[in-house]
Each structure stands twice: as structure tokens, then as C-alpha cells.
Design a protein around this motif. Structure first.
Motif, PDB file in Angstrom:
ATOM      1  N   VAL A 221       0.888  -1.224   0.121  1.00 17.02           N
ATOM      2  CA  VAL A 221       0.062  -0.140   0.005  1.00 17.02           C
ATOM      3  C   VAL A 221       0.749   1.158  -0.031  1.00 17.02           C
ATOM      4  O   VAL A 221       0.775   2.200  -0.740  1.00 17.02           O
ATOM      5  N   ARG A 222       1.835   1.407   0.827  1.00 17.47           N
ATOM      6  CA  ARG A 222       2.605   2.555   0.973  1.00 17.47           C
ATOM      7  C   ARG A 222       3.611   2.813  -0.161  1.00 17.47           C
ATOM      8  O   ARG A 222       4.054   4.046  -0.354  1.00 17.47           O
ATOM      9  N   ARG A 223       3.799   1.755  -0.787  1.00 12.03           N
ATOM     10  CA  ARG A 223       4.867   2.080  -1.987  1.00 12.03           C
ATOM     11  C   ARG A 223       4.024   3.125  -2.972  1.00 12.03           C
ATOM     12  O   ARG A 223       4.681   3.910  -3.714  1.00 12.03           O
ATOM     13  N   TRP A 224       2.699   3.043  -2.879  1.00 13.00           N
ATOM     14  CA  TRP A 224       2.119   3.718  -4.247  1.00 13.00           C
ATOM     15  C   TRP A 224       1.478   5.019  -3.604  1.00 13.00           C
ATOM     16  O   TRP A 224       0.613   5.611  -4.486  1.00 13.00           O
ATOM     17  N   THR A 225       1.653   5.452  -2.320  1.00 10.31           N
ATOM     18  CA  THR A 225       0.896   6.484  -1.763  1.00 10.31           C
ATOM     19  C   THR A 225       1.071   7.850  -2.707  1.00 10.31           C
ATOM     20  O   THR A 225       0.027   8.671  -2.941  1.00 10.31           O
ATOM     21  N   GLN A 226       2.161   7.829  -3.091  1.00 10.43           N
ATOM     22  CA  GLN A 226       2.569   9.412  -3.602  1.00 10.43           C
ATOM     23  C   GLN A 226       2.203   9.504  -5.148  1.00 10.43           C
ATOM     24  O   GLN A 226       1.913  10.452  -5.723  1.00 10.43           O
ATOM     25  N   ASP A 227       2.201   7.993  -5.675  1.00  9.56           N
ATOM     26  CA  ASP A 227       1.434   7.987  -6.910  1.00  9.56           C
ATOM     27  C   ASP A 227       0.161   8.541  -6.927  1.00  9.56           C
ATOM     28  O   ASP A 227      -0.413   9.105  -8.015  1.00  9.56           O
ATOM     29  N   LEU A 228      -0.653   7.971  -5.982  1.00 11.46           N
ATOM     30  CA  LEU A 228      -2.099   8.073  -6.092  1.00 11.46           C
ATOM     31  C   LEU A 228      -2.613   9.149  -5.443  1.00 11.46           C
ATOM     32  O   LEU A 228      -3.736   9.728  -5.918  1.00 11.46           O
ATOM     33  N   MET A 229      -2.009   9.769  -4.327  1.00 16.74           N
ATOM     34  CA  MET A 229      -2.726  10.963  -3.882  1.00 16.74           C
ATOM     35  C   MET A 229      -2.926  12.144  -4.817  1.00 16.74           C
ATOM     36  O   MET A 229      -4.105  12.743  -4.683  1.00 16.74           O
ATOM     37  N   PRO A 230      -2.027  12.406  -5.724  1.00 16.74           N
ATOM     38  CA  PRO A 230      -2.607  13.696  -6.583  1.00 16.74           C
ATOM     39  C   PRO A 230      -3.809  13.256  -7.469  1.00 16.74           C
ATOM     40  O   PRO A 230      -4.632  14.099  -7.769  1.00 16.74           O
ATOM     41  N   LEU A 231      -3.981  12.131  -7.836  1.00 17.22           N
ATOM     42  CA  LEU A 231      -4.929  11.521  -8.624  1.00 17.22           C
ATOM     43  C   LEU A 231      -6.301  11.452  -7.640  1.00 17.22           C
ATOM     44  O   LEU A 231      -7.689  11.965  -8.177  1.00 17.22           O
ATOM     45  N   VAL A 232      -6.069  11.227  -6.483  1.00 18.09           N
ATOM     46  CA  VAL A 232      -7.331  11.097  -5.470  1.00 18.09           C
ATOM     47  C   VAL A 232      -7.917  12.620  -5.150  1.00 18.09           C
ATOM     48  O   VAL A 232      -9.075  12.950  -5.331  1.00 18.09           O
ATOM     49  N   GLU A 233      -6.971  13.443  -5.310  1.00 17.08           N
ATOM     50  CA  GLU A 233      -7.119  15.036  -4.987  1.00 17.08           C
ATOM     51  C   GLU A 233      -7.349  15.784  -6.138  1.00 17.08           C
ATOM     52  O   GLU A 233      -7.843  17.072  -5.834  1.00 17.08           O
ATOM     53  N   ASP A 234      -7.243  15.279  -7.248  1.00 16.63           N
ATOM     54  CA  ASP A 234      -7.492  16.045  -8.496  1.00 16.63           C
ATOM     55  C   ASP A 234      -8.979  16.397  -8.443  1.00 16.63           C
ATOM     56  O   ASP A 234      -9.926  15.451  -8.514  1.00 16.63           O
ATOM     57  N   PRO A 235      -9.459  17.903  -8.655  1.00 15.45           N
ATOM     58  CA  PRO A 235     -10.865  18.189  -8.710  1.00 15.45           C
ATOM     59  C   PRO A 235     -11.599  17.430  -9.555  1.00 15.45           C
ATOM     60  O   PRO A 235     -12.588  17.238  -9.604  1.00 15.45           O
ATOM     61  N   SER A 236     -10.873  17.025 -10.874  1.00 14.08           N
ATOM     62  CA  SER A 236     -11.502  16.329 -11.869  1.00 14.08           C
ATOM     63  C   SER A 236     -12.021  14.905 -11.484  1.00 14.08           C
ATOM     64  O   SER A 236     -12.768  14.154 -12.430  1.00 14.08           O
ATOM     65  N   ASP A 237     -11.565  14.213 -10.557  1.00 18.87           N
ATOM     66  CA  ASP A 237     -11.783  12.894 -10.064  1.00 18.87           C
ATOM     67  C   ASP A 237     -11.560  12.028 -11.384  1.00 18.87           C
ATOM     68  O   ASP A 237     -12.482  11.170 -11.990  1.00 18.87           O
ATOM     69  N   PRO A 238     -10.209  11.955 -11.963  1.00 17.09           N
ATOM     70  CA  PRO A 238      -9.915  10.977 -13.178  1.00 17.09           C
ATOM     71  C   PRO A 238     -10.138   9.714 -13.061  1.00 17.09           C
ATOM     72  O   PRO A 238     -10.174   9.279 -13.971  1.00 17.09           O
TER      73      PRO A 238
END
Length: 393
Positions: free
Chosen positions: A337-354
Motif C-alpha cells: 500500500v504505502r509504496r504507491w501513496t505518492q503516485d495516487l494522492m494527486p489523482l485522488v485529490e484532483d478536482p476532476s476525479d480522473p
């Protein structure tokens, strides 16, 4: 507090249990605001019962607010909003440094020869109380907990606990890139997010699932869907010059439909005394491998099969001749889980919800309705794809 407890095959209950307390200096107590039922929870509900104890608190997808911290914790403090990863890792051992937090050398469960401890996932993985509760104790929280913002709803962050990094890892293991072709077998919660991640990365994505509502959801996110592998084979090969997709991701796992012999063997094990069940599962247990076999059949020669669905059989047959002949690469494992946090957080917080995180949850129920929620989720009733439980309701 109220918590969802296990009492036998297809028998879960919401009961009043003792509140958790700080046990070690890196523990944190979290007041749970949202907790989900995962597809792998259904394995405990149905199949992995020999490793469960009556009263075990279930659940490994949760988030909430920090209530109390141990003396060695400085990364979070009371009042912080956090996501709780399902695996417990130290962050310092060689495995954690290698990005294999699910194999953490500090929290490995040596009694069963398994990897890192997991929240709410039987004695195979440490007998830790889970997150389907009003409060959860999080071990190794100094490294594990993810502090998140306060502006977005829980459903944008909650899946960082398990299924979103699981999907991301599956796609990365599959080697999906812009222009490649990927098939996803199973469009439950992990399969939905796996398909969306692959689409986001620019791949051409096919999805296979017998449930019409799940296919419809995937179609909304750019996935070409089919009800079964047989239906998919011809069109996928036509689209890929006769080869088949570059990668196939199995998001089904050990309870796949279409495996009658293995299913009968699993039912036979259930009739044994508890200790004999455990011995059988750890030495001669078999999985329902219909999805795995379909993945091997569908994938291109020289392609990759990525396993995101959980497998637990120690004697499951594999089509090794076909795998060898097709020169396949197979990657698998619990999510780190923690290996991918930095990759995923920007996508999670992107207002467009990609990744369409707001279009995944189909059922929101009170924690007190957990028994009903498990039944509906397992039965794929009422168009159910993902269930979130609210401990405060």
C-alpha cells in the motif's frame, strides 16, 4: 463500541465489544468515519473459516480521525484525518525499503509462514482487530497512517486503504502503457478501479464480468465489456491482430465461478472438524482457478498475467505447459500500500476525479446493517458493487 464480528460461515454480526486501547508505543487509536467491505472479506465470510475465531473483528478498509497516539508517534496527532492501510509495515526493514511492505520483515506472521500482518484478516495474518468498528487500533502507525485533507468526502480517500493501490499495483505489474491492450477479469471493486487505472494510463481496456450492472459501470469509464471469457476471446483477438491482449489482470481470485471440481472440494473441506480443515487448507487446499485459466488462455504470447485477486490454495493446479509454451510473465502478491501513496494522492485529490472514485460506491449502510450488507455484496444483489459502512449512523 460497536463492531462487526465473525461467528461462522456466512454469520457476521454487529455487536458491542470492548474499546481498543494503546498497547505499544507506535500504536494509534482511530475513530472510524467510513469503513468498507472488500471482496477479500468475502473469503473470510465463505471459505477461509478454519483460520477464524468466533468474535474476530472484521474489516481492513477504513479511515477516520486520530483519537489517541502512542508515545513514539509524532507523524500524526489527535484530530488528524487519516487513512488506515490494510497491511502493517515498519517502513525500515529491507523489504519495506524495497517497496515490498506486504512482506515486512518486522510484522511477518512466522507462525504461519505468511507475510506482513493485516488488519482484520484472521490468524493467518496476525489476528489483528479490523476496521469495521467505531474505533480501531493501528499498529506501526508512525509509518503506516496516511494523513489526508479535510475538504474532500471520505469516498475520495477511503480506497487508498486497499483497493485503489491494489488496482494500481496490478496495472503496474501488468506493464500497461499508452497504446497497450489490457483485459480485466472480474469487475467488482478492484476490477473497476483496475480498469479505470489502465484507461487513465492510455491502454485499450476490456472487462469481463457476468453481472450486467458491473459491466454498465465499467462501460461508463471507457471499458469495452463482455459477460464471459468465451464472449471476449474472438473480439479481443480481432482487435489485437489475432494475438490477444498484451496483459490480462485477474481481479477475481480463488472463488471464481466455473470451477465445479474445486468448488466441490472446498465444500468437502468445510465438513471436516476445525483442526482438520486448517491442516487441509494449509497442505492440500485448492482454489477455483477458472479466472486464472481464462487469463492464461486470453493473453498474447509473450504477454503478462497479473493477479490482483487473492489465491490461497497450496495445491491449486496450474496450466504450466501452456504458460511455458506461451512464454508468459506472471506477477502477483498482496498490495504494498504505502509504496504507491505518492503516485495516487494527486489523482485522488484532483478536482476532476480522473479515476471516477465518486462512481464506485453503490450501497451506504449503517454499521448495524453489516450482516445484510455482506449478504447483498456476496450475492451481487441490488446492483451491488461496493459497500461502505458508517459507524456513526
Amino acid at each position: 463500541m460497536r463492531a462487526v464480528t465473525w461467528h461462522g460461515r456466512r454469520d457476521v454480526r454487529t455487536e458491542t465489544v470492548d474499546d481498543p486501547v494503546i498497547v505499544k508505543d507506535q500504536d494509534v487509536l482511530v475513530r472510524v468515519t467510513s469503513t468498507a467491505i472488500c471482496g477479500s472479506d468475502l473469503h473470510l465470510y465463505e471459505l477461509l473459516t478454519p483460520f477464524m475465531t468466533s468474535g474476530d473483528i472484521l474489516g481492513h478498509e477504513g479511515m477516520g480521525v486520530v483519537e489517541e497516539v502512542g508515545s513514539a508517534v509524532s507523524s500524526v496527532r489527535p484530530g488528524d484525518r487519516v487513512v488506515v492501510p490494510f497491511n502493517v509495515a515498519c517502513g525500515h526493514c529491507d523489504m519495506c525499503h524495497a517497496g515490498l511492505q506486504s512482506q515486512c520483515e518486522v510484522t511477518q506472521v512466522s507462525a504461519f509462514g505468511t507475510g506482513a500482518a493485516l488488519l482484520g484478516y484472521s490468524k493467518l495474518y496476525g489476528s489483528l482487530a479490523g476496521a469495521q468498528a467505531e474505533f480501531v487500533r493501528v499498529p506501526r502507525a508512525e509509518y503506516g497512517l496516511m494523513k489526508v485533507g479535510t475538504d474532500l468526502p471520505d469516498e475520495r480517500y477511503l480506497f487508498l486503504s486497499d483497493i485503489l493501490p491494489t488496482a494500481w499495483q496490478a496495472v503496474r505489474y501488468a506493464g500497461a502503457t499508452a497504446g497497450s491492450s489490457v483485459a480485466v477479469l472480474g469487475l467488482g471493486p478492484v476490477g473497476q478501479l483496475t480498469a479505470r487505472v489502465a484507461v487513465h494510463l492510455g491502454a485499450r481496456v476490456y472487462g469481463v464480468d457476468p453481472v450486467a450492472e458491473r459491466r454498465a459501470m465499467a462501460t461508463r469509464h471507457g471499458v469495452t465489456t463482455f459477460p464471459g471469457a468465451e464472449d471476449a476471446r474472438g473480439p479481443m483477438r480481432f482487435d489485437t491482430g489475432g494475438r490477444g491482449p498484451d496483459a490480462v489482470i485477474d481481479a477475481v481470485g480463488m472463488e471464481a465461478h466455473g470451477s465445479p471440481v474445486a468448488s466441490a472440494m472446498q465444500r468437502a473441506v468445510e465438513m471436516l472438524p476445525t483442526q482438520a480443515q486448517e491442516r487441509a487448507m494449509t497442505s492440500a487446499g485448492v482454489d477455483r482457478t477458472a479466472a486464472l485459466r481464462a487469463a492464461v488462455d486470453l493473453v498474447s504470447r509473450g504477454g503478462t498475467v497479473s493477479l490482483a485477486g487473492v489465491y490461497a490454495g497450496m495445491a491449486s493446479p496450474m496450466p504450466l505447459m501452456e504458460m511455458f509454451d506461451k512464454q508468459l510473465t506472471v506477477r502477483m502478491g498482496q498490495c504494498n500500500v504505502r509504496r504507491w501513496t505518492q503516485d495516487l494522492m494527486p489523482l485522488v485529490e484532483d478536482p476532476s476525479d480522473p479515476l471516477g472514485l465518486t462512481d464506485l460506491v453503490t450501497h451506504r449502510l449503517s454499521l448495524t446493517r453489516a450482516s445484510e450488507a455482506y449478504r447483498v455484496f456476496q450475492g451481487k444483489e441490488e446492483g451491488c458493487v461496493k459497500v461502505v459502512l458508517d459507524p456513526s449512523a
